[in-house]
Write an enzyme that holds these catalytic residues in place. Structure first.
Site, short mmCIF file in Angstrom:
data_model
loop_
_atom_site.label_atom_id
_atom_site.label_comp_id
_atom_site.label_asym_id
_atom_site.label_seq_id
_atom_site.Cartn_x
_atom_site.Cartn_y
_atom_site.Cartn_z
N GLU A 109 23.22 42.08 44.61
CA GLU A 109 24.45 42.03 45.41
C GLU A 109 24.26 42.97 46.59
O GLU A 109 24.11 44.18 46.41
CB GLU A 109 25.68 42.43 44.59
CG GLU A 109 26.02 41.39 43.54
CD GLU A 109 27.31 41.67 42.78
OE1 GLU A 109 28.23 42.30 43.35
OE2 GLU A 109 27.39 41.27 41.61
N GLU B 9 27.11 45.00 36.31
CA GLU B 9 27.88 46.23 36.61
C GLU B 9 28.51 46.78 35.34
O GLU B 9 29.73 47.01 35.27
CB GLU B 9 28.93 45.95 37.70
CG GLU B 9 28.28 45.55 39.01
CD GLU B 9 29.19 45.63 40.24
OE1 GLU B 9 30.41 45.77 40.09
OE2 GLU B 9 28.65 45.55 41.36
#
Ligand code: AHR
Length: 500
Positions: free
Chosen positions: A304, A173
């Site tokens: 995720e 991220e």
């Protein structure tokens, strides 16, 4: 009458077993308590790993485990987690709950856990706050077999042989907690960092995962792909095996999220509609990737995914502990069916997270352990791992819903392996029993070899007092018909049929 038409001769891509992967972060009670209790714990363990949890995960056929984060990965300095445990640095886990991280679970422990689980390894490196040298040395420590400072250090710490890294994530991220970078900046960092993720053993190449987008940030995918694929020298091949995508379902949006157990029909359909949105995300990110990688050499790693609800009342908000109902079972079934159907591009995925965090498959309380409805669905779906996706289509299936949220009543995927067809079928309705005819092209006489179901009232969940309220049960609603099978799907159910 609703129909499911299947053609086993129309074979699609092989479903990568890694689509059924899991994610374990240094977050809340995932690693500590959930997986690792230490050698001196009263809870039965092997080298510190909880025996009950390891056995349950093996039974689910876990193919892959990602570690150490998540946001934690871009603050993790691996040298803090090796050597004498008594001397390892203690620090505050600033991301998650502000608790003390004593680094007793580190590199050696991760590989020991994967050894016990018999699963592949996915290690996530630190780009946000780490250096190229730190990342490069970690890879050397883990995988180099010759004489070198890091290889020698590993041996001095008690592990003679190198380990195998199957997948290595270059940051996490990086549009957010991994450094708040622009896509172009990250892509240049990716090009640099991945250069030093050395392939020490040509027999065991490390697959590299580039940090992809959050949800529908197509601008990120475009920027990263464009920059990464600009001036790619020949020897650069294999510089990107996968591009990640993260998508969580929050029924009431990121700020409010919504209760894990207290919801009405409208929120049920809203949650399932948001889960189905995964399909559009994959379609559109993949279309952008096609411009740079038309042969689909780079896969998508949805490393995720899952439901992210409001934490259970009375628990640490930074621990992300939530319950898991029949609604989670449906979200798991729908999402895994979407991954199966997109097996040509989706090659890896990790449910977030494995134990005690978000849409976990296992919850623990001291020495007690329960399997969630999501566990039972993932176990039922294990037959798709490594199978061939085959053509399947639903006919005469309407939509249902409440308010502005509509979903198809049925959702499925079908695969074939060793002559046996596995069909997984979800009834998304809250209150409608659905009769479905299954027709297999070219074959009328079908023999069912296994049939099971996960279903209950939509709010039902397992507790430490009642651990088997929602479990996988034998499915009795299937019978032979003249031209195939007849199936009766109860409302809010996930069904798995195996036949030949
Ligand atoms: O899974 C929880 C967090 O969600 C992860 O650490 C991060 O990558 C994502 O934002």
């Amino acid at each position: 009458m609703a129909k499911l038409v299947i053609n086993a001769d129309d074979k699609k891509a092989v479903i990568s077993p890694e689509i059924y992967g899991h994610f374990s972060e240094h977050l809340g009670r995932c690693i500590y308590e959930g997986l690792y209790v230490g050698e001196n714990s009263d809870i039965p363990n092997v080298n510190g790993m909880r025996t009950d949890v390891v056995e349950a995960l093996k039974d689910m056929q876990i193919p892959l485990l990602r570690w150490p984060g998540g946001c934690f990965a871009d603050e993790y300095h691996w040298k803090d987690g090796i050597g004498d445990k008594a001397k390892r640095k203690k620090m505050i886990n600033t991301h998650w709950g502000g608790v003390v991280e004593d680094n007793s679970f580190g590199t050696h422990e991760f590989f020991e856990l994967c050894r016990q689980l018999g699963c592949k390894t996915y290690v996530n490196g630190n780009v946000g706050s780490g250096s190229v040298q730190e990342m490069s040395e970690w890879v050397e420590y883990m995988t180099f077999n010759g004489v070198s400072p890091m290889s020698d250090l590993r041996k001095a710490n008690g592990h003679e042989e190198p380990w195998t890294i199957d997948y290595f994530g270059v940051g996490n991220e990086n549009w957010g907690c991994g450094g708040n970078m622009t896509p172009e900046h990250y892509a240049n960092e990716y090009r640099r960092y991945q250069t030093y993720v050395r392939q020490y053993d040509p027999e065991k190449p490390i697959k590299k995962v580039c940090g992809g987008a959050n949800v529908d940030d197509y601008h990120w995918t475009e920027g990263v792909m464009k920059t990464c694929f600009d001036h790619v020298p020949e020897q650069f091949h294999g510089f990107m095996d996968l591009l990640s995508l993260h998508y969580y379902v929050h029924p009431e949006g990121w700020e409010i999220k919504g209760s894990a157990t207290d919801f009405d029909d409208e929120v049920w359909y809203k949650t399932l509609a948001k889960a189905i949105h995964m399909d559009e995300l994959l379609e559109r990110h993949s279309a952008i990737m096609d411009q740079y990688d038309p042969e689909k050499k780079v896969g998508i790693s949805v490393d995720e995914w899952g439901n992210w609800f409001t934490v259970e009342p009375g628990t640490n908000p930074g621990f992300l502990y939530q319950q898991n109902t029949v609604r989670d079972a449906l979200v798991a079934g729908i999402t895994l069916d979407i991954f199966n159907k997109r097996a040509d591009r989706v090659r890896l995925a990790c449910l977030a997270q494995m134990v005690n965090v978000l849409q976990a498959v296992i919850l623990t309380d001291g020495e007690k352990m329960i399997k969630t409805p999501t566990y039972h669905v993932m176990r039922m779906y294990r037959h798709h791992q490594g199978a061939n996706l085959i053509y399947s289509a639903l006919a005469d299936v309407n939509e249902t819903g409440k308010g502005e949220w509509n979903v198809p009543k049925v959702h499925e995927s079908v695969s074939e392996k060793d002559g046996i067809i596995t069909a997984t079928i979800n009834n998304l309705t809250v209150d409608e029993t659905i009769d479905l005819d299954i027709i297999l092209a070219g074959k009328r006489d079908l023999e069912v070899v296994e049939a099971s179901i996960v279903t209950e009232e939509m709010h039902a969940y397992n507790t430490f007092e009642e651990p088997e309220k929602v479990i996988e049960k034998k499915f009795e609603g299937c019978s032979k018909a003249e031209d195939g099978l007849k199936v009766t799907l109860p409302p809010a159910s996930v069904v798995m049929l195996r036949f030949k």
